[in-house]
Write a protein that holds these residues in place. Structure first.
Motif, short mmCIF file in Angstrom:
data_model
loop_
_atom_site.label_atom_id
_atom_site.label_comp_id
_atom_site.label_asym_id
_atom_site.label_seq_id
_atom_site.Cartn_x
_atom_site.Cartn_y
_atom_site.Cartn_z
N LEU A 1 0.83 -1.21 0.00
CA LEU A 1 0.00 0.00 0.00
C LEU A 1 0.86 1.26 0.00
N GLY A 2 1.98 1.22 0.72
CA GLY A 2 2.90 2.35 0.73
C GLY A 2 3.47 2.63 -0.64
N ARG A 3 3.83 1.57 -1.38
CA ARG A 3 4.36 1.76 -2.73
C ARG A 3 3.32 2.37 -3.66
N LYS A 4 2.05 2.16 -3.38
CA LYS A 4 0.99 2.72 -4.21
C LYS A 4 0.58 4.12 -3.74
N GLY A 5 1.27 4.61 -2.71
CA GLY A 5 1.07 5.98 -2.27
C GLY A 5 0.08 6.19 -1.14
N TYR A 6 -0.41 5.12 -0.55
CA TYR A 6 -1.37 5.28 0.55
C TYR A 6 -0.63 5.59 1.84
N PRO A 7 -1.22 6.40 2.71
CA PRO A 7 -0.55 6.74 3.97
C PRO A 7 -0.45 5.51 4.88
N SER A 8 0.61 5.48 5.66
CA SER A 8 0.83 4.33 6.54
C SER A 8 -0.30 4.19 7.56
N SER A 9 -0.90 5.30 7.99
CA SER A 9 -1.99 5.20 8.96
C SER A 9 -3.17 4.42 8.38
N LEU A 10 -3.49 4.66 7.12
CA LEU A 10 -4.56 3.92 6.46
C LEU A 10 -4.17 2.46 6.28
N ALA A 11 -2.94 2.22 5.87
CA ALA A 11 -2.46 0.85 5.65
C ALA A 11 -2.55 0.04 6.94
N PHE A 12 -2.07 0.61 8.04
CA PHE A 12 -2.11 -0.12 9.31
C PHE A 12 -3.54 -0.32 9.80
#
Length: 184
Positions: free
Chosen positions: A159-170
């Motif tokens: 998700l990080g590689r696709k540009g999503y914030p880490s807060s959303l990913a976690f």
């Protein structure tokens, strides 16, 4: 020493592009410049900045390149707003990229901020969260044979590689972990 390698047929080919004559005069013939521009646009849609840069790289005189780009925009052969909107739709729907990642790509391609903003308005926070959730779920399921820590790390990284914030990913991974623990 030249950089070369053996081809499957045993011939040697150079890996370098043919050398260009650095002293060649700039192209000032409008017909030749238009022909180059149409060739560039035939291969792929380009922003006006990309077309101008490609023409200048092919030695078209910068003022002539600007005039061609302006004319092509006027007659609709170049549509930065439409191209930006298309890029946003495809990058988000097909590749699952976030608005942040798409914004960076559009900026790199030379779109102006007004076109970028208008194109990105197609995606709201809910659309972005839903798409990230779909991607996370698919990757989480693909990694079912791995320990939870590995799954967590890989989904967050994807998700990080696709540009999503880490807060959303976690948050999405926490939801997936909780859902898995309820299924057990």
């Amino acid at each position: 020493m030249t950089d070369s390698h053996d081809s499957p047929r045993g011939r040697r080919r150079s890996r370098r592009a043919p050398a260009r004559d650095a002293e060649a005069p700039p192209i000032t013939d409008p017909e030749k410049a238009r022909e180059l521009a149409l060739g560039i646009l035939t291969r792929a849609s380009r922003s006006s900045t990309q077309l101008r840069d490609a023409l200048v790289a092919k030695r078209v005189e910068p003022g002539l390149a600007d005039a061609i780009v302006d004319r092509y925009a006027e007659v609709g052969l170049i549509d930065d707003a439409g191209l930006a909107a298309t890029i946003v739709r495809t990058r988000h729907a097909e590749r699952g990229q976030s608005r942040r990642a798409i914004r960076q790509e559009l900026s790199r391609k030379g779109f102006d901020e007004d076109h970028i903003g208008a194109a990105l308005d197609q995606i709201d926070d809910e659309d972005e969260r839903d798409r990230a959730g779909e991607l996370a779920r698919r990757r989480w399921d693909q990694l079912a044979a791995h320990p939870v820590e590995v799954r967590t790390r890989r989904v967050v990284a994807m998700l990080g590689r696709k540009g999503y914030p880490s807060s959303l990913a976690f948050a999405l991974v926490k939801h997936l972990r909780d859902a898995d623990s309820q299924d057990e």
